[in-house]
Enzyme design. Structure first.
Site, short mmCIF file in Angstrom:
data_model
loop_
_atom_site.label_atom_id
_atom_site.label_comp_id
_atom_site.label_asym_id
_atom_site.label_seq_id
_atom_site.Cartn_x
_atom_site.Cartn_y
_atom_site.Cartn_z
N GLU A 26 -1.50 8.04 7.52
CA GLU A 26 -2.44 8.62 6.71
C GLU A 26 -3.48 9.47 7.33
OE1 GLU A 26 -3.17 7.12 2.47
OE2 GLU A 26 -4.89 6.12 3.51
N LYS A 81 0.63 -1.18 0.04
CA LYS A 81 0.00 0.12 -0.09
C LYS A 81 0.94 1.54 0.08
CE LYS A 81 -3.71 -2.22 -0.15
NZ LYS A 81 -3.37 -3.64 -0.53
N GLU A 125 -9.34 2.52 -6.04
CA GLU A 125 -10.34 2.76 -4.90
C GLU A 125 -9.88 4.42 -4.19
OE1 GLU A 125 -10.87 -0.38 -2.53
OE2 GLU A 125 -11.78 -1.38 -3.82
N GLU A 178 -6.40 2.49 -2.63
CA GLU A 178 -5.43 1.27 -3.14
C GLU A 178 -6.05 0.90 -4.51
OE1 GLU A 178 -6.16 -2.05 -0.73
OE2 GLU A 178 -8.41 -2.14 -0.95
N ARG A 221 -7.35 -7.06 -9.96
CA ARG A 221 -8.23 -8.16 -10.32
C ARG A 221 -9.56 -7.83 -10.81
NH1 ARG A 221 -11.39 -7.78 -5.97
NH2 ARG A 221 -10.42 -7.22 -4.02
N LYS A 265 -1.53 2.12 8.75
CA LYS A 265 -1.76 1.11 7.86
C LYS A 265 -0.79 0.34 7.57
CE LYS A 265 -5.58 3.52 5.12
NZ LYS A 265 -6.09 3.79 3.81
N ARG A 313 -24.91 -7.79 -2.07
CA ARG A 313 -24.37 -9.09 -1.71
C ARG A 313 -25.19 -9.88 -0.75
NH1 ARG A 313 -17.82 -8.15 -1.48
NH2 ARG A 313 -17.50 -6.25 -2.94
#
Length: 449
Positions: A198, A114, A272, A286, A290, A156, A336
């Site tokens: 961050e 990241k 994102e 990030e 995929r 992070k 979902r």
């Protein structure tokens, strides 16, 4: 091309069906209990790669590569989850002479770290949150760096992802202890103790941009909003992202393409962002290297088959569309649907599905890997299906999704359908005043935190 699918469930079904439409033969690698699954029957062939435990089957890199070679496959599609963003697996696939359906191992590795991804984004002109300049050196003046960033902030893990490896710091008194705890957790979970700092954006929305690249051409397919999350896991998504200022939308789309170009990106990827409605600014989080779980809603508003483009790029090194070919129509919402019990802290609800009725009709799409009689295993993710609904505008999409959820009937396991019905009926969702921590604040509605 003969394609090996290194995944399971609805994404394996999705890949196999598109491959069949393209005349591509498929082989699905399955665990022992998944040999009777809908995905196994949808693929042209299947091969058992290990027992039920994911570590011995879907995460067993050597077993998967060996199976792909023994079955005479030319390429490997990793889907999402499992090994889809594992640079070592992508490298093993390529070293075995197989084509990896996705970006290079080096790109996966860079974007999987990241802090390196943040640096690459900044170099490509992507807006980033104020933070430490790269990984936080153990000898650095963490207190001084944090003061320059401002509180609250987050620590992070550089190797983190999927909502893991994040710790919040509210004031200076808890900073150093939190950093040490974060380093220890990062080392234990990801094998990498590196962390960075961050700025924390309170009540932020989570927005993202779908990109495609073939190494030469790079395009975007619009944006999505994924702000309805529970414990940093996405629950409900929509496309396009509502109530974004035109300037912000243009910035995130254009800068996402610039990042893909800088990486020489191959395949489908998602950039994102956190969007702060208070100051109308978006900043990079990030890049996922995929296909995304929520890709159906992008397909619904663009008419582009993203899996088809993935396979074209992998087989011909070229996608079939340019930016001028991408047009947007209407609004889409995806729910979902998981086998979880919302009334008992969202505990997984494994078991046998006794009966199952999905909605149908114009604009309704159900991507699923289960059917009546399917056994929902405790060994894997609890996702049963993705209900995606497309309509002329957002209000119509909300109404149509509510109707589709009412028409969904699943017996044998508990599901999150009631949660979706409740969320879509909330005035905060209609007004787009929700944020990525909204579900936690609506515990009275959810029945559990």
């Amino acid at each position: 091309m003969k394609l090996f699918i290194a995944n399971r469930g609805e994404i394996a079904v999705r890949i196999a069906r598109t491959a069949r439409e393209m005349g591509i033969e498929t082989v699905l690698g399955v665990s022992e209990p998944d040999a009777e699954s809908l995905a196994a029957r949808t693929a042209d062939h299947y091969v058992v790669v290990g027992p039920a435990q994911a570590t011995a089957s879907y995460l067993n890199q050597d077993a998967l590569v060996t199976a792909a070679l023994e079955q005479g496959c030319d390429a490997v599609h990793p889907g999402y989850g499992f090994l889809s963003e594992n640079a070592d697996f992508a490298r093993k696939v390529a070293e075995a002479g197989l084509t990896w359906v996705g970006p290079t191992a080096d790109t996966i590795s860079m974007m999987g770290n990241k802090s390196l991804a943040r640096e690459a984004a900044a170099n490509a002109g992507v807006p980033v949150l104020k933070g430490s300049d790269g990984p936080l050196d153990p000898e650095a003046d963490a207190v001084g760096i944090a003061r320059a960033i401002g509180y609250p902030l987050v620590v992070k893990a550089s190797a983190g992802g999927g909502g893991r490896g994040i710790r919040f710091v509210h004031d200076e008194g808890e900073l150093l202890e939190t950093i040490e705890m974060a380093r220890g957790e990062a080392a234990a979970i990801f094998g990498d103790p590196t962390v960075y700092l961050e700025r924390f954006v309170e009540h932020a929305r989570h927005v993202e941009v779908q990109v495609l690249g073939d190494g030469t051409n790079f395009i975007h397919l619009g944006d999505r909003d994924c702000s309805m999350q529970r414990r940093s896991q996405k629950v409900l998504e929509e496309a396009p992202a509502p109530n974004l200022p035109d300037a912000v939308r243009a910035t995130i789309r254009e800068s996402s393409v610039a990042l893909a170009r800088q990486c020489g990106y191959h395949g489908a990827g998602t950039v994102e962002f956190l969007y702060d409605p208070g100051n109308h600014e978006a900043a990079f989080i990030e890049m996922n290297t995929r296909i995304q779980v929520e890709h159906p809603i992008t397909e619904q508003i663009t008419g582009v088959d993203l899996v088809r483009e993935q396979l074209l790029i992998a087989s011909t090194r070229s996608m079939s569309i340019s930016q001028d070919d991408v047009h947007f129509s209407g609004h889409a919402i995806e729910c979902r649907i998981n086998a979880e019990d919302p009334s008992h802290h969202f505990f997984p609800s494994p078991g046998t599905i006794r009966s199952l009725d999905w909605p149908s009709g114009e604009g309704i799409r159900v991507d699923t890997g289960v059917e009546a009689g399917s056994v929902v295993s405790p060994y894997y993710d609890s996702l049963l299906a993705k209900l995606a609904v497309h309509a002329a505008d957002r209000d119509a999409a909300i109404a149509a999704t509510l109707a589709a959820l009412e028409a969904t009937h699943i017996e044998g396991v508990k599901t999150t359908v009631p949660v979706h019905l409740a969320l879509l009926a909330r005035p905060e969702f209609a007004e787009v005043s929700h944020h990525s921590k909204f579900i936690e604040t609506a515990a009275d509605l959810m029945g559990a935190k």
